[in-house]
Design a protein around this motif. Structure first.
Motif, PDB file in Angstrom:
ATOM      1  N   LYS A 174       0.830  -1.204   0.000  1.00  0.00           N
ATOM      2  CA  LYS A 174       0.000   0.000   0.000  1.00  0.00           C
ATOM      3  C   LYS A 174       0.867   1.258   0.000  1.00  0.00           C
ATOM      4  O   LYS A 174       0.592   2.213  -0.734  1.00  0.00           O
ATOM      5  N   LEU A 195       2.376   1.775  -3.487  1.00  0.00           N
ATOM      6  CA  LEU A 195       1.411   2.305  -4.452  1.00  0.00           C
ATOM      7  C   LEU A 195       1.145   3.790  -4.223  1.00  0.00           C
ATOM      8  O   LEU A 195       1.058   4.568  -5.180  1.00  0.00           O
ATOM      9  N   GLU A 196       1.043   4.190  -2.962  1.00  0.00           N
ATOM     10  CA  GLU A 196       0.822   5.603  -2.648  1.00  0.00           C
ATOM     11  C   GLU A 196       2.020   6.448  -3.062  1.00  0.00           C
ATOM     12  O   GLU A 196       1.866   7.533  -3.632  1.00  0.00           O
ATOM     13  N   LYS A 197       3.209   5.957  -2.784  1.00  0.00           N
ATOM     14  CA  LYS A 197       4.423   6.703  -3.118  1.00  0.00           C
ATOM     15  C   LYS A 197       4.614   6.797  -4.631  1.00  0.00           C
ATOM     16  O   LYS A 197       5.030   7.841  -5.146  1.00  0.00           O
ATOM     17  N   ILE A 198       4.295   5.723  -5.354  1.00  0.00           N
ATOM     18  CA  ILE A 198       4.386   5.753  -6.815  1.00  0.00           C
ATOM     19  C   ILE A 198       3.440   6.808  -7.370  1.00  0.00           C
ATOM     20  O   ILE A 198       3.813   7.596  -8.244  1.00  0.00           O
ATOM     21  N   ASP A 199       2.224   6.837  -6.853  1.00  0.00           N
ATOM     22  CA  ASP A 199       1.247   7.828  -7.306  1.00  0.00           C
ATOM     23  C   ASP A 199       1.747   9.246  -7.025  1.00  0.00           C
ATOM     24  O   ASP A 199       1.654  10.133  -7.880  1.00  0.00           O
ATOM     25  N   GLU A 200       2.303   9.442  -5.843  1.00  0.00           N
ATOM     26  CA  GLU A 200       2.831  10.756  -5.466  1.00  0.00           C
ATOM     27  C   GLU A 200       3.973  11.179  -6.395  1.00  0.00           C
ATOM     28  O   GLU A 200       4.012  12.314  -6.879  1.00  0.00           O
ATOM     29  N   GLU A 257       4.606  10.067  -9.455  1.00  0.00           N
ATOM     30  CA  GLU A 257       4.124  10.284 -10.817  1.00  0.00           C
ATOM     31  C   GLU A 257       3.459  11.651 -10.948  1.00  0.00           C
ATOM     32  O   GLU A 257       3.614  12.320 -11.971  1.00  0.00           O
ATOM     33  N   ASN A 258       2.745  12.074  -9.909  1.00  0.00           N
ATOM     34  CA  ASN A 258       2.159  13.419  -9.926  1.00  0.00           C
ATOM     35  C   ASN A 258       3.253  14.482  -9.911  1.00  0.00           C
ATOM     36  O   ASN A 258       3.161  15.491 -10.620  1.00  0.00           O
ATOM     37  N   ILE A 295      10.578   5.738  -9.273  1.00  0.00           N
ATOM     38  CA  ILE A 295       9.347   5.072  -9.703  1.00  0.00           C
ATOM     39  C   ILE A 295       9.675   3.677 -10.235  1.00  0.00           C
ATOM     40  O   ILE A 295       8.996   2.700  -9.906  1.00  0.00           O
ATOM     41  N   LYS A 330       8.300   0.119  -8.736  1.00  0.00           N
ATOM     42  CA  LYS A 330       7.535  -0.815  -9.559  1.00  0.00           C
ATOM     43  C   LYS A 330       8.228  -2.170  -9.629  1.00  0.00           C
ATOM     44  O   LYS A 330       7.566  -3.211  -9.642  1.00  0.00           O
TER      45      LYS A 330
END
Length: 68
Positions: free
Chosen positions: A12, A15-20, A22-23, A50, A54
């Motif tokens: 979890k 996934l949160e860090k990847i989203d952050e 990517e933004n 990233i 992944k």
């Protein structure tokens, strides 16, 4: 971000860090079009972080499937 920091994260958190990231990468790209970046290495480092995250997610998936 170092590999040992990534290895200590849960799915979890990854996934949160990847989203952050990517933004943040999208913001950097947007600002790069307007003016040259102060530190161009931020873009490269974000992409590498990233990719590391992944890769770790994929390792976790493979480990779970082999244990199942």
């Amino acid at each position: 971000m170092k590999n040992y920091e990534i290895a200590a994260m849960s799915r979890k958190e990854l996934l949160e860090k990847i989203d952050e990231l990517e933004n943040r990468l999208a913001d950097i790209n947007f600002h790069k079009a307007i003016e040259p970046p102060q530190n161009p290495m931020v873009f490269r480092n974000s992409k590498r972080d990233i990719a590391r995250m992944k890769t770790r997610l994929r390792q976790m998936e493979l480990q779970e499937s082999s244990n199942a």
